[in-house]
Design a protein around this motif. Sequence first.
Motif, PDB file in Angstrom:
ATOM      1  N   PHE A 158      50.228  12.561  22.689  1.00 34.84           N
ATOM      2  CA  PHE A 158      49.909  12.798  24.079  1.00 34.84           C
ATOM      3  C   PHE A 158      50.835  13.745  24.575  1.00 34.84           C
ATOM      4  N   GLU A 159      52.012  14.085  23.941  1.00 30.97           N
ATOM      5  CA  GLU A 159      53.124  14.750  24.424  1.00 30.97           C
ATOM      6  C   GLU A 159      52.817  16.125  24.023  1.00 30.97           C
ATOM      7  N   ASP A 160      52.551  16.317  22.478  1.00 33.34           N
ATOM      8  CA  ASP A 160      52.514  17.573  21.957  1.00 33.34           C
ATOM      9  C   ASP A 160      51.066  18.156  22.151  1.00 33.34           C
ATOM     10  N   PRO A 161      50.700  19.359  22.754  1.00 35.64           N
ATOM     11  CA  PRO A 161      49.335  19.655  23.096  1.00 35.64           C
ATOM     12  C   PRO A 161      48.626  20.362  21.731  1.00 35.64           C
ATOM     13  N   ASN A 162      49.302  20.494  20.868  1.00 38.20           N
ATOM     14  CA  ASN A 162      48.925  21.259  19.577  1.00 38.20           C
ATOM     15  C   ASN A 162      48.055  20.155  18.982  1.00 38.20           C
ATOM     16  N   PHE A 163      48.426  18.897  19.193  1.00 38.34           N
ATOM     17  CA  PHE A 163      47.431  17.688  18.211  1.00 38.34           C
ATOM     18  C   PHE A 163      46.141  17.690  18.966  1.00 38.34           C
ATOM     19  N   SER A 164      46.130  17.431  20.290  1.00 39.63           N
ATOM     20  CA  SER A 164      44.836  17.547  20.949  1.00 39.63           C
ATOM     21  C   SER A 164      43.812  18.539  20.973  1.00 39.63           C
ATOM     22  N   THR A 165      44.689  19.837  20.855  1.00 40.74           N
ATOM     23  CA  THR A 165      43.747  21.183  20.611  1.00 40.74           C
ATOM     24  C   THR A 165      43.289  20.932  19.110  1.00 40.74           C
ATOM     25  N   LEU A 166      43.834  20.480  17.933  1.00 42.05           N
ATOM     26  CA  LEU A 166      43.268  20.373  16.858  1.00 42.05           C
ATOM     27  C   LEU A 166      42.201  19.576  16.795  1.00 42.05           C
ATOM     28  N   LEU A 167      42.531  18.346  17.602  1.00 41.86           N
ATOM     29  CA  LEU A 167      41.533  17.326  17.567  1.00 41.86           C
ATOM     30  C   LEU A 167      40.059  17.762  18.081  1.00 41.86           C
ATOM     31  N   ARG A 168      39.915  18.325  19.358  1.00 39.59           N
ATOM     32  CA  ARG A 168      38.959  18.898  19.728  1.00 39.59           C
ATOM     33  C   ARG A 168      38.108  19.972  18.922  1.00 39.59           C
ATOM     34  N   GLY A 169      39.049  20.939  18.148  1.00 37.21           N
ATOM     35  CA  GLY A 169      38.600  21.780  17.309  1.00 37.21           C
ATOM     36  C   GLY A 169      37.769  21.325  16.223  1.00 37.21           C
ATOM     37  N   CYS A 170      38.402  20.281  15.472  1.00 36.58           N
ATOM     38  CA  CYS A 170      38.012  19.541  14.343  1.00 36.58           C
ATOM     39  C   CYS A 170      36.562  18.712  14.935  1.00 36.58           C
ATOM     40  N   THR A 171      36.744  18.153  16.024  1.00 41.45           N
ATOM     41  CA  THR A 171      35.510  17.422  16.234  1.00 41.45           C
ATOM     42  C   THR A 171      34.314  18.332  16.546  1.00 41.45           C
ATOM     43  N   ALA A 172      34.757  19.559  17.186  1.00 41.18           N
ATOM     44  CA  ALA A 172      33.482  20.417  17.269  1.00 41.18           C
ATOM     45  C   ALA A 172      32.960  20.809  15.906  1.00 41.18           C
ATOM     46  N   GLU A 173      33.917  21.161  15.344  1.00 38.49           N
ATOM     47  CA  GLU A 173      33.276  21.741  13.962  1.00 38.49           C
ATOM     48  C   GLU A 173      32.516  20.568  13.372  1.00 38.49           C
ATOM     49  N   LEU A 174      32.903  19.519  13.296  1.00 41.10           N
ATOM     50  CA  LEU A 174      32.449  18.664  12.336  1.00 41.10           C
ATOM     51  C   LEU A 174      30.919  18.159  13.195  1.00 41.10           C
ATOM     52  N   LYS A 230      28.908  20.074  14.242  1.00 39.60           N
ATOM     53  CA  LYS A 230      27.844  21.048  13.658  1.00 39.60           C
ATOM     54  C   LYS A 230      27.148  20.466  12.342  1.00 39.60           C
ATOM     55  N   HIS A 231      27.932  19.383  11.669  1.00 41.22           N
ATOM     56  CA  HIS A 231      27.313  18.696  10.436  1.00 41.22           C
ATOM     57  C   HIS A 231      27.084  17.129  10.873  1.00 41.22           C
ATOM     58  N   ASP A 232      26.927  17.072  12.182  1.00 39.78           N
ATOM     59  CA  ASP A 232      26.575  15.714  12.685  1.00 39.78           C
ATOM     60  C   ASP A 232      27.402  14.529  12.068  1.00 39.78           C
ATOM     61  N   ILE A 233      28.753  14.876  12.039  1.00 40.32           N
ATOM     62  CA  ILE A 233      29.786  13.780  11.572  1.00 40.32           C
ATOM     63  C   ILE A 233      30.604  13.556  12.614  1.00 40.32           C
ATOM     64  N   PRO A 234      30.750  12.104  13.052  1.00 40.68           N
ATOM     65  CA  PRO A 234      31.699  11.792  13.994  1.00 40.68           C
ATOM     66  C   PRO A 234      33.342  11.853  13.411  1.00 40.68           C
ATOM     67  N   LEU A 235      34.036  12.002  14.041  1.00 40.78           N
ATOM     68  CA  LEU A 235      35.803  11.890  13.765  1.00 40.78           C
ATOM     69  C   LEU A 235      36.205  10.942  14.288  1.00 40.78           C
ATOM     70  N   LEU A 236      37.176  10.251  13.754  1.00 40.57           N
ATOM     71  CA  LEU A 236      37.699   8.989  13.926  1.00 40.57           C
ATOM     72  C   LEU A 236      39.351   9.255  13.841  1.00 40.57           C
ATOM     73  N   LEU A 237      40.063   8.873  15.186  1.00 41.10           N
ATOM     74  CA  LEU A 237      41.371   9.115  15.374  1.00 41.10           C
ATOM     75  C   LEU A 237      42.379   8.139  14.808  1.00 41.10           C
ATOM     76  N   ALA A 238      43.314   8.348  13.980  1.00 45.56           N
ATOM     77  CA  ALA A 238      44.135   7.208  13.547  1.00 45.56           C
ATOM     78  C   ALA A 238      45.541   7.955  13.871  1.00 45.56           C
TER      79      ALA A 238
END
Length: 345
Positions: free
Chosen positions: A91-107, A109-117
Amino acid sequence: MTAQQFGAPAGTRPGRRRPTIKDVAAVAGVSRGTVSRVLNGGTNVSPSAMDAVNRAIERTGYVLNRNARSLVTQRAWSVAFVLAEPQERFFEDPNFSTLLRGCTAELGKHDIPLLLATAGTQEERGRVVRFLGSGHVDGVLLVSTHAGNPLLEELSRGDLPVVACGRPMGHERRVAYVAADDREGARDVVRYLRERGRRRVATITGPLDTPGGVQRLEGYRDVVGSDGPDLVAHGDYTQRSGEEAMRQLLERAPDLDAVFVASDLMALGALTALRRAGRRVPEDVAVAGFDDAPIAVGAEPPLTTVRQPMERISAELVRLLMARIAGEEPSAVILPTELVVRRSA
């Protein structure tokens, strides 16, 4: 059954049965095999057929039965985004949420959900490793690993495909990864500071057990040469650490006239310390960061920084992971950075 029966999404008519692959094929005007190939990644499907199937899926309201699909393919049809940091860092570092959004959008396209841990503690690592080893996901996107982290060691020993964001220190031959060219990016910004007439250029590093921490420091030293240790202070990529490191630098080298900070978040802390010390930016001390996170634009003054191509990094992470899931050998992608000049330097 005719195409006209599917004029509205599933669920809009009481008692209506769930659409099937056969229904999608009828609306699209293709075979059921073509629909199946589209649902399984689109291999050997023409662009026109792919478009027809996707439009038919939308029109019919078809929803994939993932349980049945998994039984046939022996895949989970999901991917884990594992952040090897404490939860608060997400929540503090904006790079992580940016990456998460980008990877979620790319996946997507393959109809694959992304789980965060998150796996920032020993207890969390244990839970994550057990979960990942139980067949719940087909692969892992591993973010922000530190040298010696047992999570990377445990995952790299198994059969689960893993792609790291950033160079996986000590595991470069075994783990696929995508990274920005940290060293060259640091060289670019420090050279810029020197060309602007700054002669006492200090740096605030990231953690030296991370690839960014090591390589951005190396890039700095490539340009400044053998300047003394009084011009180097260490942070941990948090804003608080940037403020404390800047305070230390001012005590040790009060004549410094520029500072390259290894992340934008730490650079915000450095700006705070400089204001408290009565130093003007950039008149007295020029400040440059790294990342070009959204916070760089909102800083006062706006930060000169090194832009990481986060959208491309996300796309390459997903591309390499899909290749590993398909059985390809690990590979690496290094992406160029870009110097972004604003008012802080």
